[in-house]
Structure formats: C-alpha cells, structure tokens
Design a protein around this motif. Structure first.
Motif, PDB file in Angstrom:
ATOM      1  N   LYS A 157      37.790  13.428  35.204  1.00 32.12           N
ATOM      2  CA  LYS A 157      38.009  13.135  36.491  1.00 32.12           C
ATOM      3  C   LYS A 157      39.017  13.858  37.158  1.00 32.12           C
ATOM      4  O   LYS A 157      39.968  14.355  36.690  1.00 32.12           O
ATOM      5  CB  LYS A 157      37.893  11.699  36.806  1.00 32.12           C
ATOM      6  N   LEU A 158      39.213  13.524  38.524  1.00 31.61           N
ATOM      7  CA  LEU A 158      40.311  14.243  39.368  1.00 31.61           C
ATOM      8  C   LEU A 158      41.558  13.351  38.910  1.00 31.61           C
ATOM      9  O   LEU A 158      41.547  11.989  39.065  1.00 31.61           O
ATOM     10  CB  LEU A 158      39.989  14.100  40.892  1.00 31.61           C
ATOM     11  N   PRO A 159      42.564  13.895  38.355  1.00 33.66           N
ATOM     12  CA  PRO A 159      43.636  13.085  37.911  1.00 33.66           C
ATOM     13  C   PRO A 159      44.328  12.365  39.335  1.00 33.66           C
ATOM     14  O   PRO A 159      44.439  12.782  40.374  1.00 33.66           O
ATOM     15  CB  PRO A 159      44.522  14.196  37.298  1.00 33.66           C
ATOM     16  N   LEU A 160      44.879  11.131  38.863  1.00 33.02           N
ATOM     17  CA  LEU A 160      45.173  10.316  39.773  1.00 33.02           C
ATOM     18  C   LEU A 160      46.562  10.848  40.389  1.00 33.02           C
ATOM     19  O   LEU A 160      46.704  10.865  41.752  1.00 33.02           O
ATOM     20  CB  LEU A 160      45.586   8.875  39.305  1.00 33.02           C
ATOM     21  N   GLU A 161      47.237  11.633  39.735  1.00 30.33           N
ATOM     22  CA  GLU A 161      48.611  12.289  40.235  1.00 30.33           C
ATOM     23  C   GLU A 161      48.200  13.624  41.169  1.00 30.33           C
ATOM     24  O   GLU A 161      49.054  13.606  42.064  1.00 30.33           O
ATOM     25  CB  GLU A 161      49.471  12.900  39.185  1.00 30.33           C
ATOM     26  N   ASN A 170      48.731   7.488  50.845  1.00 34.72           N
ATOM     27  CA  ASN A 170      48.271   6.188  50.533  1.00 34.72           C
ATOM     28  C   ASN A 170      47.177   5.689  49.521  1.00 34.72           C
ATOM     29  O   ASN A 170      46.503   5.068  49.589  1.00 34.72           O
ATOM     30  CB  ASN A 170      47.829   5.299  51.770  1.00 34.72           C
ATOM     31  N   VAL A 171      47.073   6.929  48.447  1.00 32.02           N
ATOM     32  CA  VAL A 171      46.073   6.790  47.407  1.00 32.02           C
ATOM     33  C   VAL A 171      46.520   5.774  46.491  1.00 32.02           C
ATOM     34  O   VAL A 171      47.674   5.453  46.222  1.00 32.02           O
ATOM     35  CB  VAL A 171      46.196   8.162  46.653  1.00 32.02           C
ATOM     36  N   VAL A 172      45.409   4.875  46.076  1.00 35.35           N
ATOM     37  CA  VAL A 172      45.342   3.924  44.915  1.00 35.35           C
ATOM     38  C   VAL A 172      44.462   4.063  43.741  1.00 35.35           C
ATOM     39  O   VAL A 172      44.465   3.564  42.761  1.00 35.35           O
ATOM     40  CB  VAL A 172      45.086   2.506  45.715  1.00 35.35           C
TER      41      VAL A 172
END
Length: 424
Positions: free
Chosen positions: A40-44, A52-54
């Motif tokens: 998936k799209l890496p959280l970083e 404000n990404v969670v």
C-alpha cells in the motif's frame, strides 16, 4: 494484448486473478510484486502528501478488460467502491468491441492560466498595451519555468476578456505530460508586475483554471442494435428509447446531473487509479456541460436505422497527466500505468473518455430496458450480507435469500445468516 481469455475472471479469487495477470504477461515484474505483496501507500509517504495524517484509506483496485480504443486493446484499472461500475464497464466494452470499438480525437493539450485585473482606469488602453507586449509577456512566463520549454512545452497564446469589473488576461500553456497546476501558477504570478504596470490596475489573483477548454478529447463508438435484443422489433424499440434518454439529458438538468454522474462512475475510477486529480477533471467537465447556460448531458446518442446501429459521442475537457504530482509516489498507481502500457497524456485522456462513454451506454441500456433497480437491489443485498459478517462462501447463498424478502435490512440479514449456518 489481444485474445486473452477473461471468461470467468469475475468469479475468481483476487489471488487467482493476480496469477492470471502474471500468466498473461500484462505487468512488469516489479508491478507483479506490488500486487502480490499487496503493498500500500507507505504511511511515511502519505504523511508528506497531506496534513495531519493518521492512516490511509484503501479502495478496491479492479480491472475492466478488453477495451478496444483506436484499434488497440487495453485492460483498464479502476478504483471504485461500487461493484456495478466495473461490471457495467466490462459489459459495455464487450458490446462496443464487437462493433469496432472506440475511436478518439485529442483536439489539443494545453492548460489555461489567468490573471484577474481590477481597478483598471481604461480597459481599451490597457488591452492595447498588453497585446502590444504579448510576445514579451509569453517569453517572461516561459522564463519563470524554463524546464518545460526545454521539454518542448511552454506558453502558446495570450488573450484578454473584460468581464464586469475585471480585465482578465488568459494564457495557454503546453504542459507536456504534467497536469501543470504548479507550473502554470508560477508562470501567471511571474506576469503580475508587468501586467499591473501595463494596465495601471491591480491584480486580484493569478492562477490556473480547471476549465480546460484547450484540452478537449472526443470519444466515439457504435453498437449494432442486435446486441440490444435478438428480436428485431424489440431491438429497434430499445434503440429509440436509448436515444430518447440521451435527449432527455439535453433538456432536463435534473436528469443531466444523474446522466453525467454515471459517466463519471467510470471516468473517476480510472482517473483515481492513475493518480490524477479527479476533482479537477470533474470541475472542468461540469463547467463544460453548462457552457451554453444550461447544464446538459455530456454524451449524445443517435440511431442510424439504415445501418441498424446506435452511435455515441462525447467531448469534454481532459487535462490528465502521466508525470508530476503524486503519480510517482503511490506503488499501486505505478501498477496502473504499467497495466496500461505506460501511455502518454493524450493516450490516457483517450482511454478515460472511452471508459466514460462505455459507462454511459451501460447505464442508458439498463434504464431503458430492465431498469436500474434490479441490479442495485442485488448490490444492496451483498452489502447487507457482508455487514452481517458473511464469509466469502456464504455471501452468494445469503444474497439469494435476502432477495426473496419483502424488506431487506441488517437485522434480517443477520437472522438469515444464522439460519444458513445452522442448516450447514
């Protein structure tokens, strides 16, 4: 790649579909690995793309196979949460392919920027002064973004329009493979000091317009009416009704809104899959649908009785990109471009317009024949089955039981699921 056996694809498991795609050789090895490992799209990465990404939000990534566009077969990636969209697109693609597929025309590929001037003391004198310096201003804008000029792009034209209290300066820009929002905004802002001096007015704003009338694409197709029904009289009647439905969307804005929403069921799915800005595409297309003062359907269908075919046509702005923005950041977006054969922006615009027209045909055919609700009720039953906790093998039988009920709701779905499990 043509002549691939997609029969039964919808009934396979996700892993079986991935295996088949590998067998067909449709993807590069790195793209196969992304699908196989469900990267998936890496959280970083997501954290750098928005504030404000969670977490990330996942949506189904599907394939509508065998779209014949300009003589070439494509398998279109679609990101959508609505199962009927992919099924309808696939159904329409088969019917249209039998009649020759889609043909497209890319009329232009330029974005438009604007600088809105106000408090201009003499509009006529300001217009003359700005046009006299047109070549200088176009060159000045290019200097603000020299890399696009090196790639063969850059400014192409400049014109002005007085509108109420404003004198608006428009500039068209060839953005090459990028959508070009940041590029055009930079160019427009670079023109502000000179335009204020030449007009003796003030700049309110300098920004790209999403009403991309210099980036139009047309898609055309035809369908033999024998595909509508084996009965010639019924096929003729259904063809007439489909054309009437198309006309209804031209005269009634209430219908036109839903008509165009159906088109965007397909367009948005491919735009999202390829990492593009679906809000910009929709905004421009809806403005184009209102260009004569009334909101109308974007597509037109006609009936050639002598040839026994119905013909579809659609033109709309399609400022799509294959470079820039977040396109290179999301691994699954890279898979989508690979699946399409890494098309350029013009080719991708053609595919998107064709998918929108296919989606429209499927919707109109359903509305004017069996009706739209039968399919929707099946989808509602499936959603209720999943919400009730049905496992993969339980969904089908539970859906069949739900469709027999006079009123479907989650409580009924849970009760029926419990009953099925007790019986098994």
């Amino acid at each position: 790649m043509t002549n691939l056996k997609w029969t039964g694809f919808a009934k396979k498991s996700p892993q079986e579909r991935i295996d088949l795609i590998r067998e067909f050789g449709l993807l590069k090895e790195e793209s196969q690995e992304i699908l196989q490992q469900q990267k998936k799209l890496p959280l970083e990465t997501a954290n750098q793309m928005a504030e404000n990404v969670v977490s990330e939000l996942s949506l189904p990534f599907a394939i509508a196979p065998d779209f014949l566009v300009n003589g070439k077969t494509y398998h279109l990636p679609m990101v959508t949460e609505e199962p009927s969209v992919v099924a309808a697109a696939s159904f329409a693609a088969k019917m249209i392919k039998r009649s020759g597929g889609f043909t497209t025309t890319v009329h232009n590929r330029q974005m438009i920027g604007q600088v809105a001037l106000f408090e201009v003391p003499n509009v006529d004198e300001a217009t003359a002064s700005i046009l006299e310096k047109k070549a200088f201003l176009l060159s000045l804008a290019n200097q603000a973004h020299p890399s696009i000029v090196k790639r063969g792009g850059g400014t192409r034209n400049l014109w002005l329009e007085p509108k109420e209290d404003f004198l608006i300066v428009y500039v068209s820009v060839d953005t090459q493979e990028a959508m070009g929002a940041n590029m055009v905004n930079t160019m427009m802002e670079a023109l502000v000091p000179s335009l204020e001096e030449l007009s003796q007015g003030q700049s309110l704003m300098a920004i790209l317009s999403n009403y991309a009338t210099e980036s139009l694409v047309s898609a055309d197709c035809q369908v033999n009416i024998s595909s509508l029904s084996r009965n010639k009289e019924e096929a003729h009647h259904l063809a007439q009704k489909l054309v009437m439905a198309s006309r209804l969307a031209q005269v009634d804005s209430y219908r036109a809104s839903t008509h165009n929403k159906g088109i965007f069921n397909g367009i948005d799915a491919l735009v999202m899959a390829t990492g593009n800005d679906w809000r910009a595409i929709e905004a421009g297309a809806h403005a184009y649908a209102s260009r004569d003062g009334q909101y109308r359907g974007l597509s037109h269908w006609s009936y050639d009785e002598e040839a026994a075919t119905i013909k579809g046509h659609m033109t709309l702005p399609m400022p799509i990109a294959t470079r820039g923005g977040s396109i290179g950041l999301n691994p699954t977006v890279q898979v989508a471009h690979d699946l399409l054969g890494n098309p350029n922006a013009k080719e991708l615009a053609s595919l998107i317009a064709s998918l929108g027209l296919a989606q429209n045909f499927a919707a109109l055919k359903a509305l004017t024949s069996t009706g739209i609700q039968a399919g929707h009720m099946k989808l509602q039953a499936k959603s209720l089955a999943l919400l009730a906790g049905a496992k993969d093998k339980e969904v089908g039988p539970l859906v069949q039981e739900l469709l027999k009920e006079k009123h479907m709701n989650l409580e009924t779905s849970k009760a029926l699921l419990q009953k099925l499990r007790q019986e098994n």
